[in-house]
Every structure is written in structure tokens, then in C-alpha cells.
Scaffold this motif. Structure first.
Motif, PDB file in Angstrom:
ATOM      1  N   LYS A  64    -135.767  90.134  28.171  1.00 36.65           N
ATOM      2  CA  LYS A  64    -136.804  90.133  27.422  1.00 36.65           C
ATOM      3  C   LYS A  64    -137.410  89.691  26.395  1.00 36.65           C
ATOM      4  O   LYS A  64    -137.800  88.972  25.144  1.00 36.65           O
ATOM      5  N   ASP A  65    -135.882  90.136  25.763  1.00 40.30           N
ATOM      6  CA  ASP A  65    -136.104  90.411  24.032  1.00 40.30           C
ATOM      7  C   ASP A  65    -135.992  88.962  23.623  1.00 40.30           C
ATOM      8  O   ASP A  65    -136.755  88.211  23.406  1.00 40.30           O
ATOM      9  N   PHE A 119    -133.930  79.618  31.051  1.00 41.85           N
ATOM     10  CA  PHE A 119    -134.747  80.717  31.758  1.00 41.85           C
ATOM     11  C   PHE A 119    -134.462  81.347  32.994  1.00 41.85           C
ATOM     12  O   PHE A 119    -134.361  82.582  33.581  1.00 41.85           O
ATOM     13  N   ILE A 120    -134.258  79.751  34.209  1.00 40.28           N
ATOM     14  CA  ILE A 120    -133.712  80.581  35.546  1.00 40.28           C
ATOM     15  C   ILE A 120    -131.587  81.103  35.273  1.00 40.28           C
ATOM     16  O   ILE A 120    -131.804  82.921  36.384  1.00 40.28           O
ATOM     17  N   ASN A 121    -131.111  81.038  34.884  1.00 41.74           N
ATOM     18  CA  ASN A 121    -129.791  81.643  34.776  1.00 41.74           C
ATOM     19  C   ASN A 121    -130.058  82.813  33.756  1.00 41.74           C
ATOM     20  O   ASN A 121    -129.079  83.594  34.749  1.00 41.74           O
ATOM     21  N   ALA A 129    -129.645  93.844  31.705  1.00 40.92           N
ATOM     22  CA  ALA A 129    -130.031  91.736  31.863  1.00 40.92           C
ATOM     23  C   ALA A 129    -131.505  92.187  31.322  1.00 40.92           C
ATOM     24  O   ALA A 129    -131.712  91.413  31.017  1.00 40.92           O
ATOM     25  N   PHE A 130    -131.739  92.679  32.341  1.00 43.15           N
ATOM     26  CA  PHE A 130    -133.692  92.334  32.084  1.00 43.15           C
ATOM     27  C   PHE A 130    -134.123  92.650  29.951  1.00 43.15           C
ATOM     28  O   PHE A 130    -134.875  92.061  30.292  1.00 43.15           O
ATOM     29  N   ASP A 131    -133.354  93.785  29.857  1.00 40.46           N
ATOM     30  CA  ASP A 131    -133.451  93.992  28.844  1.00 40.46           C
ATOM     31  C   ASP A 131    -133.537  92.494  27.453  1.00 40.46           C
ATOM     32  O   ASP A 131    -134.322  92.456  26.528  1.00 40.46           O
ATOM     33  N   VAL A 142    -142.428  87.041  31.729  1.00 40.71           N
ATOM     34  CA  VAL A 142    -142.189  88.503  31.374  1.00 40.71           C
ATOM     35  C   VAL A 142    -142.861  89.789  32.139  1.00 40.71           C
ATOM     36  O   VAL A 142    -141.999  90.716  32.957  1.00 40.71           O
ATOM     37  N   LYS A 143    -144.029  89.777  31.931  1.00 42.46           N
ATOM     38  CA  LYS A 143    -144.217  91.010  32.149  1.00 42.46           C
ATOM     39  C   LYS A 143    -144.296  91.230  33.668  1.00 42.46           C
ATOM     40  O   LYS A 143    -144.377  92.597  34.674  1.00 42.46           O
TER      41      LYS A 143
END
Length: 396
Positions: A283-284, A259-261, A278-280, A294-295
Motif C-alpha cells: 500500500k505504501d 505491481f503483480i510481484n 506485506a499489504f502495508d 489499492v483500496k
């Protein structure tokens, strides 16, 4: 061959030093009164021998210092004040010991055991109270008009009023146009709140800070709005490190590393476009398992990625509030031996002395990246665009 005992040799040396100091002080005062008597205003005055007095110096105790005097009693040496019995070094030592975290009783006991001078805790408190006037002057001093970055952070300390309770110290740090950092102000009392920060920001503005490019702080509710009220043209950067820390405990042990990576791919991306991509991906991968977390990142994403609008060379200085947190860590270490601060004055004195030392240490240091000509040009253009009517703007 006769050997002189070490203690006698030490005493002999100390006596020689004290005598040397005495003779030089007396020589200075003889020169002073000679110059004083040569003034035309003293043509009807004359010298009147000497009187003897004592003086504590850091080189030893002088018991029979000869001080010249005149018939009219108007001569005053600049070597010491009329009723001064110490040359100031011991008082300075008291302030430095107090600054290091020693309580007034501890300082008093130490002074008496080491120097034979009796200082009551009240006397120690009175000596350190001389700092209070300096604090007021410092807190009211005018500030520069422009700061490229303003950091805001709070530090909780135990403060005794009727009872002991945790109260916040609000700190504001600025990086000026030359890339030098300094603590702009500190404000003690109450629980951290957006209204408390609103008062801090009003004070900074009233003392001259009118043009700011970027505010860096954590995501305290209401703080963004308070900052924007004072500096509507400035950007907001939420501290990435704070956000990661607040997220980390909510992630299961087996997922923490991945998760942190994955988060790192967002704030270590090449630019903001890559960061959003990268966020998309992040999130997926994680939204079903950690929807709230995530929100939370998605809601703050715009203020977490503000640093991408600034030169890469200063990223390390602006994507986190670590610069001001490191200073807070130093102060927390100073306060730790004291358990709790006896009152507001005690808190202000200790924090002020640490802040002054911090500012002196960094007054000539430029934060890495800010001295780069391209960075300075970029920031200068940002100032000119956001504050077009400013008299600080220069033709480039």
C-alpha cells in the motif's frame, strides 16, 4: 498360391462374427425358454417353435434371428425388448456424439453414412431426450450434509430463445469430508446475479447440504450476503486469481511486473500476520499511483486472505476457484463447435452429460492435501466448533 482380396477377407470375417453372435443369442434364448417352461405356472403351456426377426448389433446386422415362442404368447426374452430393432449401442453412440458437440443434423448424417441407418435430426433429438428424465432425477438427488468447501462459478453460453443471447450456467462444486470433489448442481438461465446464486444455494440446502466450512467464489456484488444467508457459520474466500485478473488491466505496462510481484508477497506470505504486513508495504508503495486499485484490495482483504485460517497443505485448492474453472473450461470447449444452443433442453442435455462424466472421473480421487491426517483433524475440529449439535461430529 491363391490370394483372397482384402475386401473379401473383411466381409468373410464380419460374416463369421455375425454368425457367431447369432448362434450365441439363439442359444441364450433357448436356455431362457427352457427355464421359463420349467416354471410350475406354465404346466399347461408348451413351446410353439420359433419366429424370425431382425436385430442391429454392434457386431453386424442379423436378418434371421430365431426367437422361441410359447403357445400362450407369454414368453419374453431378456435379450431385447419386444419391438427393439437395435441392441442399444447405436443410441449410445448418438448420445456420445451429441455430447462431443455435434449437432443433431451432423449426427444424423454421420450415422447414415457410417452404418446405413437413417436417423432424422428429430430422431436424434428424441434419442437424446431420454437424458432429460435422468437430468431431473440428478438435479433432485439428495446431497451429503457436510462439505468442507463449496465453489461457485458461472459460465456464459449462447442460448437461442426467440433470439440468440448469452445466458449464464450456475455451477456449484463441493469437496466432501474425504477430500473428493463433485459437481453438486448446475442451473441455466438469465444473467448472473446474487439473486440467481441465492436460488442455487437454497436448492443445495434443501437437498441436504447443511454444514459448510468455506465458500470460494469471485467478488460478485451481493454474493457474500447470499452465501451467508444459507451458511452463516461458513467462511468466505474470494478467488485470488479473479482479483489479480481484474486488477491487471488497470495497471500501466511499465508497472505491471512490479505491481503483480508485490501482490504475490501478500498471498504467498508465511501466515496472515506476514500477509497483512506485506499489504502495508504494498500500500505504501502503490497507493499514490493507483489509489482505486489499492483500496479495492484493502476493502476485500479479509475475504481474500481467509485461506490463511486453513491448513497450508490445502492452500492451492482453496485460495482460488480454479478447480471449478477448469471444469467450466472443459464444457466451454465442448460447446464451442455448436456456436449457440438451440434451446434450454439442448443446453441441459449437453451440460449434464459433461457433468456426469466429470463426476465419474473424479469420484475416487482425493484432492491433494485433504487426505493428510492433520488436515482432516483440523477440518473435523472446525466442523465440530461451528456445528456443535451436528450428529456428524465424532469424538476425537
Amino acid at each position: 498360391m491363391t490370394m483372397i482380396p482384402e475386401n473379401q477377407l473383411t466381409n468373410l470375417f464380419e460374416n463369421l462374427v455375425t454368425q457367431f453372435v447369432k448362434e450365441n443369442l439363439e442359444s441364450i434364448m433357448r436356455a431362457e425358454i427352457k427355464h421359463f417352461m420349467e416354471d410350475p405356472e406354465n404346466e399347461h403351456n408348451s413351446r410353439n417353435g420359433y419366429y424370425k426377426r431382425t436385430l442391429h448389433t454392434k457386431y453386424g446386422y442379423i436378418s434371421d434371428l430365431e426367437v422361441p415362442r410359447d403357445r400362450q404368447g407369454s414368453f419374453q426374452t431378456h435379450v431385447f425388448e419386444p419391438y427393439q430393432r437395435r441392441d442399444g449401442w447405436l443410441e449410445e453412440a448418438v448420445i456420445q456424439m451429441y455430447k462431443s458437440g455435434m449437432g443433431t443434423r451432423d449426427v444424423a448424417r454421420f450415422i447414415e453414412s457410417m452404418f446405413g441407418s437413417h436417423y432424422s435430426p428429430t430422431t436424434v433429438s428424441n434419442i437424446t431426450a431420454t437424458v432429460l428424465e435422468d437430468i431431473q432425477n440428478w438435479q433432485e438427488r439428495p446431497l451429503q450434509k457436510r462439505y468442507s468447501v463449496i465453489y461457485l462459478d458461472g459460465l456464459y453460453v449462447k442460448l437461442k430463445r426467440s433470439t440468440v443471447s448469452g445466458e449464464v450456467i450456475y455451477f456449484a462444486m463441493g469437496i466432501d469430508e474425504e477430500g473428493r470433489r463433485q459437481i453438486l448442481g448446475f442451473y441455466i438461465g438469465g444473467q448472473e446475479s446474487s439473486n440467481g446464486w441465492r436460488d442455487v444455494l437454497k436448492d443445495l440446502y434443501n437437498r441436504g447440504v447443511h454444514e459448510v466450512l468455506l465458500g470460494v467464489f469471485d467478488g460478485l456484488p451481493g454474493l457474500d450476503e447470499a452465501f451467508k444467508e444459507a451458511y452463516p457459520q461458513a467462511d468466505v474466500q474470494h478467488c485470488i486469481v479473479h482479483k489479480v485478473r481484474s486488477t491487471f488491466p488497470k495497471i500501466r505496462v511499465q508497472d505491471k511486473t512490479d505491481f503483480i510481484n508485490d501482490l504475490k508477497t501478500i498471498y504467498n506470505a508465511l501466515d496472515d500476520v506476514c500477509a497483512l504486513a506485506a499489504f502495508d508495504t504494498f500500500k505504501d508503495k502503490w497507493v499514490k499511483r493507483y489509489p482505486k486499485e489499492v483500496k479495492s484490495w484493502e476493502d476485500q482483504l479479509s475475504t481474500l486472505l481467509t485461506f490463511y485460517q486453513y491448513p497450508e497443505e490445502i492452500k492451492d485448492a482453496i485460495y482460488t476457484s480454479n478447480p471449478i474453472e477448469r471444469m467450466n473450461k472443459e464444457i466451454r470447449k465442448r460447446l464451442k463447435p455448436m456456436n449457440s444452443l438451440t434451446n434450454m433442453d439442448a443446453a441441459e442435455k449437453i451440460v449434464y452429460l459433461d457433468v456426469i462424466a466429470y463426476n465419474e472421473r473424479f469420484e475416487s480421487r482425493v484432492i491433494r492435501g485433504f487426505a493428510d491426517p492433520k488436515v482432516k483433524q483440523d477440518l473435523s475440529e472446525k466442523f465440530a466448533k461451528r456445528y456443535p449439535d451436528s450428529d456428524n461430529n465424532t469424538d476425537n
